[in-house]
Design an enzyme around this catalytic site. Structure first.
Site, PDB file in Angstrom:
ATOM      1  CB  SER A   1       9.267  -1.888  13.028  1.00 10.01           C
ATOM      2  OG  SER A   1       8.810  -1.097  11.945  1.00 10.01           O
TER       3      SER A   1
ATOM      4  CE  LYS B   1      -7.614   9.669  -3.442  1.00  5.58           C
ATOM      5  NZ  LYS B   1      -7.520  10.228  -2.071  1.00  5.58           N
TER       6      LYS B   1
END
Length: 345
Positions: free
Chosen positions: A172, A224
């Site tokens: 990763s 948000k």
């Protein structure tokens, strides 16, 4: 009564000492915390080629008889002296290899050390030099490993050869760093790959609702907040969250493809991992070799320098070690007094 009086006095003195020590530690910790941002460290450099020479000399000493060893040692000194005096081809042709280590956690915390180590190397490195990064990381936060990869890019931007050695795992975010290298080495069973993105979080909304606990969440901006741990998640929020994951994955694939164009990115960007040998077949790495073997292979033509940035220990840390020793000694003394008074019998 006399025993209890003496024992009480002893405990009072001990308690006073412990409280005083605790107050001092607390004060020092407070000052240290305020000055934490000002804490600095220093660069340490170890000549690994000299360490290897010492090991070789020790092995030769034990493997040969005294006469053979002396003869061998004498010839070696003559050769070294001749090279130093004449600056012959062997001396002039030696390269410099700088070694740094990165042991990654989920936050890529070692990037704070790595940035100083790279800065120190770049003050002297030339295109004739090489940097070897011994990389270990299972991955972690995207922005943190993005910064770590950017630190390595600084080496490439100076046209300095960058070799990455993976002995155990670079997955990763770890592979995001690794793909910056000019050359990638991996041990046969090192874990490589996992070009994917994952995110998960628990949600306690139903538990709170069961106990009649209300949670209010107010935002300015449609997205948000997409998913939340304590509020009620919506299908729209989930959809946006997944879109953000997919976008991050696309950026990750583009980054890897730019640095290793030989990869079949759609084949390997599935979140899977491969062991070293299989990773070589898929062009995730360039060779099967441990970092130890690589260093030994370079000692004949290179001066090898390990570069480490060491953080200074805070006053609290230094005093804490001494205080722990004092507390241990005080505890031992107390137990000794109690045994002598037959308190435990």
């Amino acid at each position: 009564m006399e025993f209890l009086s003496s024992y009480g006095l002893f405990l009072a003195k001990s308690a006073t000492a412990v409280v005083a020590i605790a107050l001092v530690i607390g004060l020092i910790a407070s000052v240290s915390q305020r000055n934490k941002k000002q804490a600095e460290g220093h660069i340490e450099i170890e000549r690994l080629h000299e360490r290897f020479e010492d090991w070789e000399d020790l092995m030769q000493f034990h493997l040969h008889d005294e006469a053979s060893y002396k003869k061998m040692h004498k010839e070696k000194k003559k050769t070294a002296k001749r090279e130093k005096k004449g600056k012959g081809e062997a001396a002039a042709g030696r390269k410099r290899l700088f070694v740094v280590d990165f042991d990654g956690d989920i936050q890529a915390s070692d990037v704070e050390l790595l940035r100083h180590e790279i800065s120190a190397i770049l003050t002297v490195a030339t295109p004739d030099d090489e940097v070897l990064l011994r990389l270990e990381s299972p991955g972690g936060m995207v922005h943190s490993y993005g910064l770590a990869a950017s630190q390595l890019q600084r080496i490439r931007d100076k046209d300095v050869q960058l070799t990455i050695a993976i002995d155990r795992v670079a997955a990763s975010g770890g592979y995001m760093m690794a793909c910056i290298g000019n050359k990638l080495l991996a041990a046969p069973f090192a874990v490589i790959g996992s070009i994917g993105v994952v995110a998960q979080l628990p949600n306690f909304h139903r538990l709170l609702k069961k106990h009649e606990v209300d949670v209010e969440l107010h935002t300015a901006g449609e997205f948000k907040r997409t998913l939340t741990m304590i509020g009620e998640n919506t299908d729209e929020g989930r959809k946006k969250f997944i879109e953000e994951l997919e976008e991050t994955h696309i950026l990750f694939k583009e980054f890897v493809k730019e640095n290793r164009p030989q990869l079949n990115i759609e084949e390997i960007a599935t979140g899977e991992v491969w062991y070293g040998r299989r990773a070589l077949e898929k062009s995730l790495v360039d060779a099967i070799q441990t970092s130890d073997d690589y260093l030994l292979s370079r000692r004949a033509d290179s001066d090898i320098f390990q570069v480490k940035y060491r953080l200074k220990k805070s006053i609290a840390e230094r005093v804490g070690v001494a205080t722990q020793g004092a507390v241990d000694r005080g505890t031992t003394a107390l137990l000794g007094r109690l045994r002598e008074s037959r308190f435990f019998q």
